[in-house]
Design an enzyme around this catalytic site. Structure first.
Site, PDB file in Angstrom:
ATOM      1  N   SER A   1       0.779  -1.064   0.114  1.00 46.83           N
ATOM      2  CA  SER A   1       0.063  -0.100  -0.098  1.00 46.83           C
ATOM      3  C   SER A   1       0.689   1.247  -0.028  1.00 46.83           C
ATOM      4  CB  SER A   1      -0.878   0.082   1.303  1.00 46.83           C
ATOM      5  OG  SER A   1      -1.680   1.378   1.716  1.00 46.83           O
TER       6      SER A   1
ATOM      7  N   TYR B   1      -1.355  -0.992  10.312  1.00 45.04           N
ATOM      8  CA  TYR B   1      -1.474  -1.350   8.916  1.00 45.04           C
ATOM      9  C   TYR B   1      -0.019  -0.949   8.213  1.00 45.04           C
ATOM     10  CZ  TYR B   1      -3.655  -1.201   4.245  1.00 45.04           C
ATOM     11  OH  TYR B   1      -4.110  -1.495   3.052  1.00 45.04           O
TER      12      TYR B   1
ATOM     13  N   LYS C   1       2.354  -3.449   5.609  1.00 45.27           N
ATOM     14  CA  LYS C   1       2.365  -3.254   4.400  1.00 45.27           C
ATOM     15  C   LYS C   1       3.852  -2.866   3.705  1.00 45.27           C
ATOM     16  CE  LYS C   1      -1.759  -3.979   3.148  1.00 45.27           C
ATOM     17  NZ  LYS C   1      -2.039  -5.324   2.455  1.00 45.27           N
TER      18      LYS C   1
HETATM   19  P1  NDP Z   1     -11.919  -5.453   0.868  1.00 41.34           P
HETATM   20  O1  NDP Z   1     -12.045  -5.224   2.619  1.00 41.34           O
HETATM   21  O2  NDP Z   1     -12.980  -4.968  -0.043  1.00 41.34           O
HETATM   22  O3  NDP Z   1     -11.650  -6.784   0.652  1.00 41.34           O
HETATM   23  C1  NDP Z   1     -10.660  -7.939   1.351  1.00 41.34           C
HETATM   24  C2  NDP Z   1     -11.073  -9.170   1.061  1.00 41.34           C
HETATM   25  O4  NDP Z   1     -10.312  -9.942   2.037  1.00 41.34           O
HETATM   26  C3  NDP Z   1     -12.384  -9.415   1.730  1.00 41.34           C
HETATM   27  O5  NDP Z   1     -13.194 -10.489   0.827  1.00 41.34           O
HETATM   28  C4  NDP Z   1     -12.106 -10.223   3.022  1.00 41.34           C
HETATM   29  O6  NDP Z   1     -13.337 -11.059   3.458  1.00 41.34           O
HETATM   30  C5  NDP Z   1     -10.937 -10.955   2.890  1.00 41.34           C
HETATM   31  N1  NDP Z   1     -10.310 -11.154   4.036  1.00 41.34           N
HETATM   32  C6  NDP Z   1     -10.185 -10.606   5.111  1.00 41.34           C
HETATM   33  N2  NDP Z   1      -9.618 -11.273   6.246  1.00 41.34           N
HETATM   34  C7  NDP Z   1      -9.390 -12.448   5.633  1.00 41.34           C
HETATM   35  C8  NDP Z   1      -8.838 -13.815   6.145  1.00 41.34           C
HETATM   36  N3  NDP Z   1      -8.537 -13.728   7.229  1.00 41.34           N
HETATM   37  N4  NDP Z   1      -8.756 -14.787   5.395  1.00 41.34           N
HETATM   38  C9  NDP Z   1      -9.344 -14.655   4.120  1.00 41.34           C
HETATM   39  N5  NDP Z   1      -9.797 -13.755   3.673  1.00 41.34           N
HETATM   40  C10 NDP Z   1      -9.760 -12.351   4.269  1.00 41.34           C
HETATM   41  O7  NDP Z   1     -10.416  -4.744   0.820  1.00 41.34           O
HETATM   42  P2  NDP Z   1      -9.830  -4.205  -0.725  1.00 41.34           P
HETATM   43  O8  NDP Z   1     -10.245  -4.914  -1.786  1.00 41.34           O
HETATM   44  O9  NDP Z   1     -10.083  -2.653  -0.782  1.00 41.34           O
HETATM   45  O10 NDP Z   1      -8.305  -4.267  -0.246  1.00 41.34           O
HETATM   46  C11 NDP Z   1      -7.417  -5.556  -0.963  1.00 41.34           C
HETATM   47  C12 NDP Z   1      -6.000  -5.552  -0.574  1.00 41.34           C
HETATM   48  O11 NDP Z   1      -5.446  -4.272  -1.147  1.00 41.34           O
HETATM   49  C13 NDP Z   1      -5.868  -5.222   0.959  1.00 41.34           C
HETATM   50  O12 NDP Z   1      -4.594  -5.882   1.366  1.00 41.34           O
HETATM   51  C14 NDP Z   1      -5.654  -4.088   1.315  1.00 41.34           C
HETATM   52  O13 NDP Z   1      -4.913  -3.711   2.259  1.00 41.34           O
HETATM   53  C15 NDP Z   1      -4.883  -3.592  -0.009  1.00 41.34           C
HETATM   54  N6  NDP Z   1      -5.003  -2.209  -0.435  1.00 41.34           N
HETATM   55  C16 NDP Z   1      -6.245  -1.527  -0.641  1.00 41.34           C
HETATM   56  C17 NDP Z   1      -6.329  -0.086  -0.928  1.00 41.34           C
HETATM   57  C18 NDP Z   1      -7.656   0.319  -1.284  1.00 41.34           C
HETATM   58  O14 NDP Z   1      -7.678   1.772  -1.366  1.00 41.34           O
HETATM   59  N7  NDP Z   1      -8.923  -0.126  -1.259  1.00 41.34           N
HETATM   60  C19 NDP Z   1      -4.991   0.674  -0.954  1.00 41.34           C
HETATM   61  C20 NDP Z   1      -3.901  -0.049  -0.762  1.00 41.34           C
HETATM   62  C21 NDP Z   1      -4.011  -1.473  -0.602  1.00 41.34           C
HETATM   63  P3  NDP Z   1     -14.540 -10.796   4.497  1.00 41.34           P
HETATM   64  O15 NDP Z   1     -15.442 -10.017   3.535  1.00 41.34           O
HETATM   65  O16 NDP Z   1     -15.170 -12.069   4.420  1.00 41.34           O
HETATM   66  O17 NDP Z   1     -14.042 -10.182   5.489  1.00 41.34           O
END
Ligand code: NDP
Length: 253
Positions: A151, A163, A167
């Site tokens: 990130s 976080y 990252k």
């Molecule tokens: P979301 O919260 O939309 O999606 C994250 C997904 O990860 C969810 O489906 C969630 O499942 C799943 N998840 C969480 N915990 C677990 C676990 N223990 N085991 C398996 N699955 C899990 O996040 P984003 O799509 O926005 O983010 C995706 C990645 O990108 C993350 O690593 C985030 O830190 C990174 N990121 C995002 C940014 C942004 O602006 N959106 C910016 C920079 C980095 P459930 O719904 O069941 O909890």
């Protein structure tokens, strides 16, 4: 690596960036093993991939649990016959100030719960999935690539001690893996997205979102597909290794 018929695992593939990555890779003909906690979200992503005529399967797995992750990668190889890639995308935030101070008195602290939850998913989950993916690829003699989702916050960001620590770490781990695993034909890289309009970000207050967008030279949040395209670029270019690709509209925090 040509993506057609390659087997790629995407964690957190149920929604957000993970879903966009799955659809981008499916569009290139890859076979998808999609991992998440929520079966309904996964079903939707699998159905959308299937519409693109590729094989996609869902796996309910908590990436923080060692036994479950070991079994997950065994199951994926048993189901698809091989493994060529992993996107370590599952991640969470539990934001809060390191210390909250009012009139010279400390009135709040980032809790151990906030710290441990984020470290468990973002750091331990990435470690476990990366380790098991690489172990399977080595034993299969299968060339491949691991992408850790870092990130822009890895440089340090207010309210994100937990976080940012994870990252920065997942970016550094990709460098280590690139060095250790190149001899087996396995690459490892990271992607550092800026603010992208997924549920994680859109759940912030509208005023905060407006302020963020105004501070981005691109004057808008990124789109999930823009991160997904960086994922396919990395998979497809065999000379991209050990580096972090920044996709952030020129924002600097
Ligand atoms: P979301 O919260 O939309 O999606 C994250 C997904 O990860 C969810 O489906 C969630 O499942 C799943 N998840 C969480 N915990 C677990 C676990 N223990 N085991 C398996 N699955 C899990 O996040 P984003 O799509 O926005 O983010 C995706 C990645 O990108 C993350 O690593 C985030 O830190 C990174 N990121 C995002 C940014 C942004 O602006 N959106 C910016 C920079 C980095 P459930 O719904 O069941 O909890």
């Amino acid at each position: 690596m040509e993506l057609k018929d390659k087997v790629i695992v995407v964690t957190g593939g149920g929604r957000g960036l993970g879903r966009a990555m799955a659809l981008e890779l499916a569009g290139k003909g890859a076979k998808l093993a999609l991992v998440d906690l929520d079966p309904n979200d996964l079903d939707t992503t699998v159905a959308q991939c299937a519409e693109l005529d590729v094989e996609a399967r869902s796996y309910i797995c908590n990436v923080t649990e060692e036994d479950a992750v070991e079994q997950l990668f065994k199951d994926v190889v048993a189901d698809f016959g091989t493994l060529n890639g992993l996107v370590n995308n599952a991640g969470i935030t539990r934001d809060g100030l390191f210390l909250k101070v009012k009139e010279g008195k400390v009135v709040g602290k980032m809790s151990m719960d906030q710290w441990n939850q984020v470290l468990n998913v973002n750091l331990t989950g990435t470690f476990l999935c990366g380790r098991e993916a690489a172990a399977q690829m080595i034993e299969l003699g299968s060339a491949g690539c691991i992408i850790n989702i870092s990130s822009i916050s890895r440089h340090g960001n207010m309210g994100q001690t937990n976080y940012t620590a994870t990252k920065a770490a997942v970016q550094a781990m990709a460098v280590t893996w690139a060095k250790e695993l190149a001899r087996y034909g396995i690459r490892a890289t990271s992607i550092a997205p800026g603010y992208i309009g997924t549920e994680m970000v859109m759940s912030m207050k509208p005023e905060a979102l407006d302020k963020i967008a105004a501070g981005i030279p691109a004057k808008r949040l990124g789109k999930p597909e823009e991160i997904a395209r960086a994922v396919s670029f990395i998979f497809e270019n065999d000379y991209v290794n050990g580096r972090c690709i920044e996709v952030d509209g020129a924002l600097r925090i």
